[in-house]
Write a protein that holds these residues in place. Structure first.
Motif, mmCIF file in Angstrom:
data_model
loop_
_atom_site.group_PDB
_atom_site.id
_atom_site.type_symbol
_atom_site.label_atom_id
_atom_site.label_comp_id
_atom_site.label_asym_id
_atom_site.label_seq_id
_atom_site.Cartn_x
_atom_site.Cartn_y
_atom_site.Cartn_z
ATOM 1 N N ALA A 1 55.409 56.947 61.894
ATOM 2 C CA ALA A 1 56.210 57.898 62.675
ATOM 3 C C ALA A 1 56.201 59.264 61.996
ATOM 4 C CB ALA A 1 57.638 57.387 62.811
ATOM 5 N N ASP B 1 57.797 52.052 74.235
ATOM 6 C CA ASP B 1 58.091 52.769 72.997
ATOM 7 C C ASP B 1 59.328 53.629 73.149
ATOM 8 O OD1 ASP B 1 55.886 52.040 71.209
ATOM 9 O OD2 ASP B 1 54.616 53.028 72.680
ATOM 10 N N SER C 1 60.791 51.877 69.847
ATOM 11 C CA SER C 1 59.929 51.143 68.925
ATOM 12 C C SER C 1 59.803 51.878 67.600
ATOM 13 C CB SER C 1 58.540 50.965 69.547
ATOM 14 O OG SER C 1 58.627 50.323 70.796
ATOM 15 N N HIS D 1 57.579 52.666 64.183
ATOM 16 C CA HIS D 1 56.178 52.760 63.791
ATOM 17 C C HIS D 1 56.086 53.142 62.315
ATOM 18 C CE1 HIS D 1 54.966 52.692 68.050
ATOM 19 N NE2 HIS D 1 55.987 53.500 68.262
ATOM 20 N N TYR D 2 55.203 52.491 61.591
ATOM 21 C CA TYR D 2 55.046 52.790 60.168
ATOM 22 C C TYR D 2 54.594 54.228 59.951
ATOM 23 C CZ TYR D 2 49.938 52.690 60.573
ATOM 24 O OH TYR D 2 48.625 52.969 60.917
ATOM 25 N N TYR E 1 46.472 55.114 69.078
ATOM 26 C CA TYR E 1 47.638 54.471 69.690
ATOM 27 C C TYR E 1 47.984 55.249 70.944
ATOM 28 C CZ TYR E 1 52.166 52.129 70.133
ATOM 29 O OH TYR E 1 53.216 51.376 70.589
ATOM 30 N N PRO F 1 54.233 57.988 66.839
ATOM 31 C CA PRO F 1 53.366 57.708 65.689
ATOM 32 C C PRO F 1 52.263 58.743 65.517
ATOM 33 C CG PRO F 1 52.853 56.214 67.495
ATOM 34 C CD PRO F 1 54.058 57.014 67.926
#
Length: 762
Positions: free
Chosen positions: A327, A317, A322, A324-325, A311, A362
């Protein structure tokens, strides 16, 4: 005696070292990565090409460590980075409140040397990488000039924290260098490279001192001649030292990897030219007794390569915050780009735009998408040039590096590679282990089924019901618009009153605001506006808040600027309560509000910022109903700092001692107790140059005791100044209850605990 005959060639001494993780680079990222991994139980080799640790924070460069707090210049409240970097900064402010960079060196060296799982190699430059196939590193080779030894360092896992990415580069990992076009990531702030340049430059700092007598200065022959042109940009303030001179910058149009020595020489020319002008132009009579005390010998480098992960962090971001799963860290410094020509540009030294709050980073930014066993941390993580403008600062780098260190420990434990740690099930384990150590990942609370507190009944000797803050402090002039931040419950109305003083008959404007995002602290939503007529003299004003929130959140009681009015403040300080002011902080391009160009994709908004202590006192006020956000259940809610509420159990400040009682239905076997205290995450704790008036944060519990069900003293701590106190028992404690007794930090501050964790065998 040693005597050797002629031979055609000889090899230097070679030492082979095997470990679980090799970390190349001993800046703040490399140090925090290594400490985290070592404490999690794996063997680490830390390789640093300099004689001290810390990189740009070391005594060789002397840049202070900053991150999401932005030196208290933005709207990111309670945003100081947690975990190991927090531990280091608190240790430094306790032992080194003057900000001596040499003392900071010793603190880093001590932390690393105390870890038996770390092998530290100083003065050792990695210069070669050996691969085990196309997509895996087998070992790296370094050379120490001080002991003439070549080191061959093998490990299953590697982390490049070297700043320029020397290991990742030689391993063949994909990277970027320079600025992307606006279109690639839809980044409005992407620079026009022809005009602005693609890279940030280097800086070298210097210190002066007063010798107490006239001191002459004869410039070296290489000093820049006629530096008067610089003074059209920014006059040199003879009271500024070190990293306050960040604007002495150059090199963004050159190759910041391979031309660093050329850049260094140009900066030396500039510095000695500036000092020649100060001493000999006649325009600085106050400099007569000043002399140069120290000039850096290596530059502080801002930018070179950025390596690609799965990423790439971008401007959106940061601005859009943003989620993020995966993070694992956060940032909050401004999008901060500098003109490539630096001091020669004829423009201001930097161009900074802030977001409305902190942003997640992330895990996918911290490992190579092409080299299977390679992590990276620090300023070389996977980010666009614009996003790098924020993620590059040292506290942010260190915070993310802690995630890498823990990821490496989990990868070692489970026999997997960095990418696999990021899979959706494993990432939850990484987030949990980080949060247990104080990482405080935004919007990712600590959820740990192994925490024995989950099945205990909690009670406390008392819980603060805040119905008033005594009006016993000084009068605060409303020379700036000033606001009291208070955590309001949803579906609740309040009545609040203050004491004010007017020098003449006037009208006071009051605004009640909140943030458009629950976890932000930018007061961009207007709830109510009032105009209150004041007569000259002291008087009490009462507000009835009719706006009912549909969620629990901080509300700003804003008393707008009126130089004829003062408000009575309080000496009492409460965890999670703050006053903030709509005022400038020039150090971070904060002029009270930001209004960026329409086309760069950045928000316009006001800045409401705190004052450093001893300033920043709360308003004195009475409130009905009282604020009841300080109950004991907060110590098990998964949040280790304020978010949309204080998230702390707080006792009343009148109680010298208070306690939390933990009761289980049956006896539990306890090996470890972890307590997390309030060390004021709103205070940035700059590591050098800027002194700190306090050695211990005023909210921090310094003295506490732990008892079992029979009132046996299990543990006692005095003079604590750290956020986290971890108690590991030599033998498990078997009990059905605990009592944690804490002393209030001072008569003006109630005892506060953020989180309480208990574990059996971990």
């Amino acid at each position: 005696m040693i005597k050797k005959e002629f031979v055609t060639e000889r090899s230097v001494k070679t030492a082979e070292i095997e470990s679980d993780l090799v970390v190349v680079g001993g800046g703040m990222a490399g140090v925090c990565c290594s400490l985290t991994a070592a404490r999690a139980g794996i063997k680490v080799t830390l390789v640093q090409d300099r004689p001290v640790l810390g990189g740009n924070a070391s005594s060789e460069v002397r840049l202070w460590i900053l991150g999401a707090t932005s030196s208290m210049g933005n709207n990111n409240r309670w945003a100081r980075e947690g975990g190991v970097i927090d531990e280091i900064l608190l240790e430094n402010v306790y032992r080194n409140p003057e900000g001596n960079a040499v003392i900071f060196d010793t603190i880093l060296l001590e932390k690393v040397s105390e870890e038996s799982n770390i092998t530290l190699l100083l003065n050792t430059a990695v210069y070669e990488v050996e691969k085990a196939g196309k997509k895996s590193i087998k070992r790296v080779i370094g050379f120490c000039s001080q002991n003439s030894t070549k080191y061959e360092l093998a490990a299953p896992l590697f982390c490049d924290s070297s700043g320029d990415g020397i290991m990742a580069f030689q391993a063949g990992a994909p990277f970027r260098m320079g600025a992307e076009k606006k279109e690639e990531f839809d980044e409005g702030f992407a620079p026009d490279v022809e005009d602005y340049g693609e890279l940030l430059g280097h800086s070298i700092y210097f210190y002066t001192k007063d010798a107490g007598k006239p001191v002459d200065f004869i410039a070296p022959s290489f000093a820049l001649q006629n530096p008067e042109e610089f003074y059209k940009i920014r006059n040199f303030d003879i009271n500024e030292h070190g990293c306050q001179l960040w604007w002495v910058e150059y090199g963004g149009r050159l190759d910041t990897v391979h031309q660093s020595e050329e850049i260094k020489w140009e900066l030396w020319k500039v510095i000695y030219g500036i000092w020649d002008y100060v001493k000999n132009s006649g325009n600085y009579p106050d400099a007569q007794t000043l002399t140069l005390e120290w000039v850096g010998t290596i530059p502080g480098k801002r930018e070179s390569r950025r390596f690609e992960g799965d990423y790439i962090l971008t401007q959106k971001d940061i601005v859009e915050q943003s989620q993020h799963y995966d993070a694992v860290a956060f940032g909050g410094w401004s999008l901060d780009l500098h003109h490539a020509d630096g001091i020669y540009s004829g423009e201001k030294g930097c161009n900074q735009w802030h977001s409305k709050g902190v942003y997640q980073i992330p895990y996918r930014c911290y490992y190579s998408r092409s080299i299977d066993n390679l992590f990276f941390s620090g300023r070389i993580i996977s980010a666009s040039h614009v996003a790098f403008g924020s993620s590059r600062v040292m506290a942010t780098c260190a915070h993310g590096a802690q995630a890498v260190g823990m990821a490496a420990a989990l990868a070692t434990k489970h026999g997997i590679m960095p990418k696999e740690v990021g899979e959706k099930e494993t990432i939850k384990l990484l987030q949990k282990e980080l949060n247990k150590r104080g990482q405080s990942i935004p919007l990712v609370p600590l959820e740990d089924e192994e925490n024995l507190i989950n099945k205990a009944e909690l009670s406390a000797s008392d819980e603060l019901n805040l119905t008033s803050l005594p009006k016993d402090g000084p009068w605060l002039d409303l020379n700036y618009s000033s606001a009291q931040m208070l955590p309001f419950k949803k579906n609740t109305g309040y009545k609040i009153n203050f004491d004010v003083k007017a020098s003449k008959s006037t009208t006071l404007e009051i605004e009640l605001r909140t943030s458009s995002e629950q976890n932000n602290y930018t007061p961009d939503i207007m709830l109510e506006e009032r105009e209150i007529h004041l007569e000259g003299g002291k008087q009490n004003i009462e507000l009835e808040v009719s706006s009912i929130l549909d969620r629990e959140q901080y509300v700003f009681i804003c008393l707008m600027k009126n130089e004829d009015v003062s408000i009575k403040t309080s000496e009492k300080r409460i965890s999670g309560l703050l006053t903030v002011f709509n005022k400038p902080n020039k150090a971070v391009s904060n002029n009270g509000r930001q209004d960026p160009p329409d086309d760069i994709g950045v928000d316009s908004f006001e800045f409401w910022i705190p004052e450093r202590r001893p300033g920043g006192k709360n308003f004195g006020f009475d409130i009905n109903p009282g604020i009841t956000s300080f109950n004991v259940s907060n110590v098990n809610n998964g949040y280790t700092r304020p978010t949309f509420k204080p998230n702390a159990w707080i006792a009343h400040w009148e109680n010298k001692c208070a306690n939390i009682a933990v009761k289980w239905k049956q006896p539990e076997k306890i090996n470890t107790i972890i307590l997390m205290f309030d060390t004021d995450f709103d205070h940035p704790l700059e590591s050098t140059l800027r002194g700190h008036e306090e050695r211990v944060m005023p909210f921090c519990i310094q003295n506490f005791k732990v008892f079992d069900n029979e009132e046996n003293l299990l543990y006692e701590k005095e003079d604590n100044y750290q956020t986290i106190s971890r108690i590991d028992f030599n033998k498990p404690i078997i009990t059905d209850s605990l009592k944690i007794v804490v002393e209030r930090p001072s008569k003006h501050t109630g005892a506060a605990v953020f989180e309480l964790l208990c574990y059996g065998q971990e």
